[in-house]
Design a protein around this motif. Structure first.
Motif, short mmCIF file in Angstrom:
data_model
loop_
_atom_site.label_atom_id
_atom_site.label_comp_id
_atom_site.label_asym_id
_atom_site.label_seq_id
_atom_site.Cartn_x
_atom_site.Cartn_y
_atom_site.Cartn_z
N GLU A 103 -7.18 27.56 26.74
CA GLU A 103 -8.15 26.61 26.21
C GLU A 103 -8.17 25.14 26.67
OE1 GLU A 103 -10.43 27.86 24.31
OE2 GLU A 103 -9.60 29.99 24.61
N VAL A 104 -7.18 24.70 27.45
CA VAL A 104 -7.10 23.44 28.11
C VAL A 104 -6.84 23.66 29.63
CG1 VAL A 104 -5.85 22.39 26.08
CG2 VAL A 104 -4.28 23.70 27.65
N HIS A 159 -7.29 18.16 29.67
CA HIS A 159 -8.61 17.90 29.07
C HIS A 159 -8.78 19.58 28.34
CE1 HIS A 159 -9.33 15.10 32.04
NE2 HIS A 159 -10.40 14.83 31.53
N GLY A 160 -9.81 19.44 27.40
CA GLY A 160 -10.13 20.68 26.74
C GLY A 160 -9.95 20.64 25.35
N ASP A 161 -9.61 21.79 24.70
CA ASP A 161 -9.57 21.79 23.18
C ASP A 161 -8.46 21.46 22.77
OD1 ASP A 161 -10.00 22.43 20.47
OD2 ASP A 161 -10.37 24.64 20.82
N THR A 202 -9.33 11.79 26.42
CA THR A 202 -10.11 12.01 27.39
C THR A 202 -10.19 11.00 28.37
OG1 THR A 202 -11.73 13.77 26.59
CG2 THR A 202 -12.27 12.58 28.31
N ASP A 244 -7.45 20.78 19.83
CA ASP A 244 -7.01 21.60 18.61
C ASP A 244 -5.93 22.56 18.99
OD1 ASP A 244 -8.80 19.87 17.24
OD2 ASP A 244 -10.46 21.31 17.07
N VAL A 245 -5.75 23.11 20.21
CA VAL A 245 -5.00 24.29 20.46
C VAL A 245 -3.62 23.60 20.90
CG1 VAL A 245 -6.86 25.69 20.98
CG2 VAL A 245 -5.67 24.45 22.90
N GLU A 267 -10.50 13.43 20.89
CA GLU A 267 -10.79 13.98 22.09
C GLU A 267 -11.15 12.90 22.73
OE1 GLU A 267 -13.70 16.96 21.00
OE2 GLU A 267 -12.40 18.69 21.14
#
Length: 395
Positions: A233-234, A345-347, A9, A349-350, A5
């Motif tokens: 999620e993003v 940005h965000g999670d 980022t 993993d998804v 991340e």
């Protein structure tokens, strides 16, 4: 924030990951000049002419495949954009850093007969200051951990303009926002907001994440829940860049407004845009993303924005900003109607859920869908290779 991340980022519009040990090349010898199995004999529609869309068209042209690129805005390039006349070197208003090994440029050109050797700057600034609690403190030792690459005499935009666009320019349709994509039948139909229809056998959608999340394009059949849930999620927060010219150099090569940790996360940064260039001009730049960008992106006029920034710099540098200010250029990515923000940005993993294939007719590409290096220009371009390779292989 985990390592993956962190790297993702700190990315495309400004500061990249600061630690070179964390930056791994996404290209190796076997990646150079990939040859795809081609079982496809139809036409590919490409929605969007940013880094991914341009690359998709370019690779398809290398294989002699029919294609058409439909771009909503009056210009191609997306979030790679250049201000050519501001200084005595071109300014990257969007993607600026090369967040990997320089060999990626030859990999993207994908033609051993073409000389893709481009001068890059080893971006290793020596002076770094932190403005915090009303005091300016030198923190030069942090620069020992800083290392990335930048273009010396050109830009990301010019890279695509010089190497890819010439072979595909006559296949790009501008000023054509797409309202719907119907991929339910044997033929894909993309319909513009003006009613114009574009048809093909496959479609690669490369619009930015913010546009997908706005539901600006209606898909038939509807996108599956696995895809739309992953979209939730993003996100793509505000993003802005401002380049300012001054009559004298009163600033360090890097300036963090807040703390070095905010610098590391890439939220807000002032930097010497002329670093490593063949220039004696004093060009200081502001990059901000997320909440730090909203502070600037929400200001109503460009005149008020530059005054706001100069006032802040005057606090830090005892009024020298206003005293030596000459001119500026602003790129507010949030206000670009067909962009809508900075980068993903965000999670993270998804992200794999977004990349999962659910149709043999509809494909996605762009920095969000990069096979690695999400939120970078080269990641966006590499995602196009992935989409094209699958289309050609499946036929």
């Amino acid at each position: 924030m985990n390592r993956s991340e962190f790297i993702k980022t700190c990315s495309v519009l400004g500061l990249g990951a600061l630690f070179p040990s964390m930056i791994t090349s996404c290209s190796s010898e076997e990646d150079f000049f990939p040859q795809f199995e081609n079982n496809f004999s139809g036409k590919v529609l490409i929605i969007g002419a940013g880094a991914a869309g341009i690359t998709a068209g370019y690779v398809l042209s290398q294989y002699g495949v029919d294609f058409e690129i439909v771009e909503a805005s009056p210009v191609y390039g997306g979030r790679v954009k250049e201000a050519a006349g501001f200084a005595d070197f071109p300014i990257d208003l969007g993607a600026e850093w090369v967040h990997t090994d320089g060999s990626i440029l030859a990999t993207l050109v994908n033609d051993p007969a073409v000389d893709a050797s481009i001068d890059l700057v080893n971006y290793s600034p020596e002076t770094l200051s932190i403005w915090k609690n009303g005091k300016l403190r030198k923190r030069n030792f942090y620069t020992n951990f800083y290392g990335e690459l930048k273009f010396k005499n050109t830009t990301w935009f010019s890279f695509f303009e010089d190497y890819m666009v010439p072979s595909i320019r006559n296949r790009i349709v501008l000023n054509s926002p797409i309202a719907s994509i119907n991929y339910s039948g044997a033929e894909v139909v993309a319909t513009g907001t003006n009613g114009q229809e574009y048809r093909g056998d496959r479609v690669i959608c490369t619009v930015p994440l913010a546009i997908l999340k706005r539901n600006s394009i209606n898909f038939t059949p509807a996108l599956p829940d696995s895809f739309t849930n992953a979209l939730d999620e993003v996100y793509m927060p505000d993003g802005i860049k401002v380049f300012m010219e001054f009559s004298e150099r009163f600033y360090p090569e890097l300036l963090a407004d807040g703390s070095v940790f905010e610098l590391l996360e890439g939220d807000k940064l002032y930097y010497d845009a002329a670093f490593g260039k063949d220039s004696d001009r004093n060009i200081f730049a502001l990059f901000a993303v997320g909440e730090k960008a909203t502070e600037y992106a929400s200001i109503d006029t460009d005149e008020n924005l530059i005054q706001y920034i100069l006032n802040k710099l005057d606090q830090i540098f005892d009024g020298k900003a206003s005293q030596t200010y000459i001119k500026h250029v602003t790129q507010n990515w949030t206000k670009e109607p067909y962009i809508g923000g900075s980068y993903t940005h965000g999670d993270f993993d998804v992200i794999d859920s977004l990349k999962a294939r659910f149709s043999d007719r509809l494909y996605f590409a762009g920095e969000t869908f990069a096979p690695d290096a999400t939120a970078t220009a080269h990641g966006a371009a590499r995602s196009a290779f992935v989409a094209v390779e699958e289309i050609l292989r499946k036929g």
